[in-house]
Design a protein around this motif. Structure first.
Motif, PDB file in Angstrom:
ATOM      1  N   PHE A 117       7.504   5.990   0.587  1.00  0.00           N
ATOM      2  CA  PHE A 117       6.229   5.934  -0.131  1.00  0.00           C
ATOM      3  C   PHE A 117       5.338   4.781   0.334  1.00  0.00           C
ATOM      4  O   PHE A 117       4.176   4.716  -0.054  1.00  0.00           O
ATOM      5  CB  PHE A 117       6.479   5.794  -1.640  1.00  0.00           C
ATOM      6  CG  PHE A 117       7.194   6.961  -2.246  1.00  0.00           C
ATOM      7  CD1 PHE A 117       6.481   7.992  -2.833  1.00  0.00           C
ATOM      8  CD2 PHE A 117       8.575   7.039  -2.228  1.00  0.00           C
ATOM      9  CE1 PHE A 117       7.140   9.084  -3.394  1.00  0.00           C
ATOM     10  CE2 PHE A 117       9.242   8.119  -2.779  1.00  0.00           C
ATOM     11  CZ  PHE A 117       8.517   9.147  -3.358  1.00  0.00           C
ATOM     12  N   VAL A 118       5.905   3.874   1.132  1.00  0.00           N
ATOM     13  CA  VAL A 118       5.169   2.669   1.516  1.00  0.00           C
ATOM     14  C   VAL A 118       4.435   2.900   2.828  1.00  0.00           C
ATOM     15  O   VAL A 118       5.055   3.175   3.861  1.00  0.00           O
ATOM     16  CB  VAL A 118       6.118   1.456   1.637  1.00  0.00           C
ATOM     17  CG1 VAL A 118       5.333   0.232   2.123  1.00  0.00           C
ATOM     18  CG2 VAL A 118       6.779   1.170   0.289  1.00  0.00           C
ATOM     19  N   GLU A 119       3.116   2.777   2.785  1.00  0.00           N
ATOM     20  CA  GLU A 119       2.311   2.899   4.003  1.00  0.00           C
ATOM     21  C   GLU A 119       2.367   1.625   4.832  1.00  0.00           C
ATOM     22  O   GLU A 119       2.654   1.648   6.014  1.00  0.00           O
ATOM     23  CB  GLU A 119       0.856   3.229   3.644  1.00  0.00           C
ATOM     24  CG  GLU A 119      -0.061   3.349   4.842  1.00  0.00           C
ATOM     25  CD  GLU A 119      -1.498   3.571   4.440  1.00  0.00           C
ATOM     26  OE1 GLU A 119      -2.314   3.826   5.356  1.00  0.00           O
ATOM     27  OE2 GLU A 119      -1.817   3.498   3.238  1.00  0.00           O
ATOM     28  N   ARG A 120       2.118   0.502   4.170  1.00  0.00           N
ATOM     29  CA  ARG A 120       2.159  -0.786   4.869  1.00  0.00           C
ATOM     30  C   ARG A 120       2.164  -1.916   3.830  1.00  0.00           C
ATOM     31  O   ARG A 120       1.885  -1.698   2.651  1.00  0.00           O
ATOM     32  CB  ARG A 120       0.953  -0.954   5.797  1.00  0.00           C
ATOM     33  CG  ARG A 120      -0.379  -1.100   5.080  1.00  0.00           C
ATOM     34  CD  ARG A 120      -1.536  -1.185   6.062  1.00  0.00           C
ATOM     35  NE  ARG A 120      -2.790  -1.520   5.404  1.00  0.00           N
ATOM     36  CZ  ARG A 120      -3.598  -0.643   4.839  1.00  0.00           C
ATOM     37  NH1 ARG A 120      -3.249   0.657   4.815  1.00  0.00           N
ATOM     38  NH2 ARG A 120      -4.714  -1.018   4.259  1.00  0.00           N
ATOM     39  N   ARG A 137       0.843  -1.195   0.000  1.00  0.00           N
ATOM     40  CA  ARG A 137       0.000   0.000   0.000  1.00  0.00           C
ATOM     41  C   ARG A 137       0.883   1.250   0.000  1.00  0.00           C
ATOM     42  O   ARG A 137       1.763   1.405   0.846  1.00  0.00           O
ATOM     43  CB  ARG A 137      -0.897   0.008   1.236  1.00  0.00           C
ATOM     44  CG  ARG A 137      -1.800  -1.213   1.368  1.00  0.00           C
ATOM     45  CD  ARG A 137      -3.001  -1.121   0.469  1.00  0.00           C
ATOM     46  NE  ARG A 137      -3.987  -2.161   0.793  1.00  0.00           N
ATOM     47  CZ  ARG A 137      -5.165  -2.290   0.190  1.00  0.00           C
ATOM     48  NH1 ARG A 137      -5.523  -1.428  -0.751  1.00  0.00           N
ATOM     49  NH2 ARG A 137      -6.000  -3.256   0.545  1.00  0.00           N
ATOM     50  N   LEU A 138       0.620   2.164  -0.925  1.00  0.00           N
ATOM     51  CA  LEU A 138       1.385   3.400  -1.026  1.00  0.00           C
ATOM     52  C   LEU A 138       0.620   4.559  -0.387  1.00  0.00           C
ATOM     53  O   LEU A 138      -0.610   4.591  -0.400  1.00  0.00           O
ATOM     54  CB  LEU A 138       1.688   3.726  -2.491  1.00  0.00           C
ATOM     55  CG  LEU A 138       2.398   2.632  -3.308  1.00  0.00           C
ATOM     56  CD1 LEU A 138       2.706   3.152  -4.704  1.00  0.00           C
ATOM     57  CD2 LEU A 138       3.671   2.165  -2.608  1.00  0.00           C
ATOM     58  N   TYR A 139       1.368   5.531   0.120  1.00  0.00           N
ATOM     59  CA  TYR A 139       0.755   6.695   0.751  1.00  0.00           C
ATOM     60  C   TYR A 139       0.018   7.563  -0.265  1.00  0.00           C
ATOM     61  O   TYR A 139      -1.014   8.164   0.050  1.00  0.00           O
ATOM     62  CB  TYR A 139       1.823   7.549   1.440  1.00  0.00           C
ATOM     63  CG  TYR A 139       2.222   7.054   2.800  1.00  0.00           C
ATOM     64  CD1 TYR A 139       1.327   7.050   3.858  1.00  0.00           C
ATOM     65  CD2 TYR A 139       3.519   6.606   3.041  1.00  0.00           C
ATOM     66  CE1 TYR A 139       1.699   6.609   5.121  1.00  0.00           C
ATOM     67  CE2 TYR A 139       3.905   6.165   4.295  1.00  0.00           C
ATOM     68  CZ  TYR A 139       2.991   6.169   5.335  1.00  0.00           C
ATOM     69  OH  TYR A 139       3.365   5.731   6.576  1.00  0.00           O
ATOM     70  N   ARG A 140       0.542   7.638  -1.473  1.00  0.00           N
ATOM     71  CA  ARG A 140      -0.033   8.536  -2.471  1.00  0.00           C
ATOM     72  C   ARG A 140       0.092   7.924  -3.852  1.00  0.00           C
ATOM     73  O   ARG A 140       0.868   6.988  -4.078  1.00  0.00           O
ATOM     74  CB  ARG A 140       0.672   9.899  -2.456  1.00  0.00           C
ATOM     75  CG  ARG A 140       2.174   9.818  -2.672  1.00  0.00           C
ATOM     76  CD  ARG A 140       2.811  11.200  -2.711  1.00  0.00           C
ATOM     77  NE  ARG A 140       2.471  11.896  -3.938  1.00  0.00           N
ATOM     78  CZ  ARG A 140       3.291  11.999  -4.983  1.00  0.00           C
ATOM     79  NH1 ARG A 140       4.490  11.450  -4.951  1.00  0.00           N
ATOM     80  NH2 ARG A 140       2.919  12.652  -6.060  1.00  0.00           N
ATOM     81  N   ASN A 141      -0.707   8.447  -4.767  1.00  0.00           N
ATOM     82  CA  ASN A 141      -0.653   7.985  -6.151  1.00  0.00           C
ATOM     83  C   ASN A 141       0.606   8.530  -6.810  1.00  0.00           C
ATOM     84  O   ASN A 141       0.835   9.738  -6.836  1.00  0.00           O
ATOM     85  CB  ASN A 141      -1.899   8.461  -6.905  1.00  0.00           C
ATOM     86  CG  ASN A 141      -1.904   7.997  -8.347  1.00  0.00           C
ATOM     87  OD1 ASN A 141      -1.434   8.688  -9.230  1.00  0.00           O
ATOM     88  ND2 ASN A 141      -2.453   6.817  -8.583  1.00  0.00           N
TER      89      ASN A 141
END
Length: 321
Positions: A313-316, A71-75
């Motif tokens: 950039f990686v949320e989880r 999952r990324l924080y942003r596009n």
């Protein structure tokens, strides 16, 4: 020895995705049905969720060894999502053979074995799928052909492939340290001088939903590919400007010769032509100067290295199974 025997024990499948959850579900099911079981059993799927505005309702399970979602924080866009997925896998303790494919099914699952077979024949090379046949509209195919010709003219390189590819385990970390893949994955491979090859494969049809690639997206994709080789492009444009300056100087010489040493005369024509040639010379000089400064600035700026900065950039990481 079969094609899969010379590949690493696990085969990572990186799938960049933006809202295409239905298509990726169908893609996973199709992989289970058309790819040889010994190869499927080695697969570990990594979906790079490019900050989708929708989420999956359900995903198939029991296909390959694992399925995870990065999952990324942003596009960040398709190309950057690929770079982040590759960098995440390269950061693991034991990098494995990695295949990059789109989520919509246009990269056909049945061609995975063809990529593996080509990698067996040419070990140590990144293997791309060269698109021998496409199913898009005539306008899109024509635009894509124009893009390839312009790319070749500006860079001196031939690009006949997209993202569908196989990266050998031994090259994964090297590729993740190539800054150019952040802008354009295939262009970055070309610039990196890592060994690569291509195998002709037919492009499939989208499994669900509508394509997000339109004319504007194609232009932006083309510009990003050219920008990866900006230094080569700039040199070619400077040489073109030099030719224009040379031609203009010759033109001025011809005009002055005709004006001073021949009887050919039309009121005002000599001064008009000389002024036009001088404008061409001035514009070509200014463009050349701008391109030189652009290349110098590009060479001195700090490069983004995906392998070092992907964590920002990686949320989880979400494990499905």
């Amino acid at each position: 020895m079969t094609a899969s025997d010379s590949i690493s024990s696990r085969i990572n499948i990186v799938i960049p995705l933006f809202n295409d959850w239905q298509a990726v579900s169908l893609l996973l099911e199709r992989i289970r049905s058309v790819v040889a079981a010994p190869i499927v059993q080695r697969m570990a799927f990594l979906i790079v969720d490019d900050c989708s505005v929708t989420d999956y309702e359900t995903l198939p399970t029991g296909i390959g060894q694992s399925l995870s979602i990065l999952r990324l924080y942003r596009n960040v866009g398709h190309q950057k999502a690929i770079a982040l997925g590759l960098s995440y896998l390269a950061d693991q303790a034991d990098p494995q053979t990695t295949i990059v494919m789109d989520s919509d099914g246009e990269d056909r699952p049945e061609d995975i074995e063809r990529l593996i077979q080509q990698s067996v024949r040419e070990p140590g090379r990144i293997v791309f799928a060269h698109r021998a046949k496409r199913h898009e509209s005539l306008v899109f195919r024509t635009s894509y052909e124009i893009y390839k010709r312009i790319f070749q003219l500006l860079t001196g390189k031939v690009i006949t492939f997209g993202n569908f590819s196989l990266v050998p385990a031994g090259l994964l970390r090297k590729l993740a340290h190539v800054s150019s893949i952040w802008n354009n994955y295939p262009g970055g491979v070309i610039r990196s001088r890592l060994p690569y090859t291509a195998v002709p494969l037919e492009r499939g049809r989208r499994l669900a939903g509508e394509s997000k690639m339109n004319f504007v997206s194609l232009v932006l994709h083309g510009l990003s590919a050219v920008s990866v080789l900006i230094d080569t492009t700039a040199v070619r444009l400077v040489l073109f400007c030099a030719l224009m300056i040379g031609a203009s100087v010759i033109g001025i010489g011809v005009v002055m010769y005709m004006k001073l040493f021949t009887n050919a005369s039309v009121p005002g024509w000599a001064s008009y032509l000389v002024a036009s040639f001088l404008i061409v010379i001035l514009q070509a000089f200014l463009i050349s100067l701008l391109l030189v400064f652009m290349v110098l600035a590009y060479r001195t700026q700090v490069q983004f290295i995906p392998a070092r900065q992907y964590r920002d950039f990686v949320e989880r990481v979400e494990t499905i199974y």
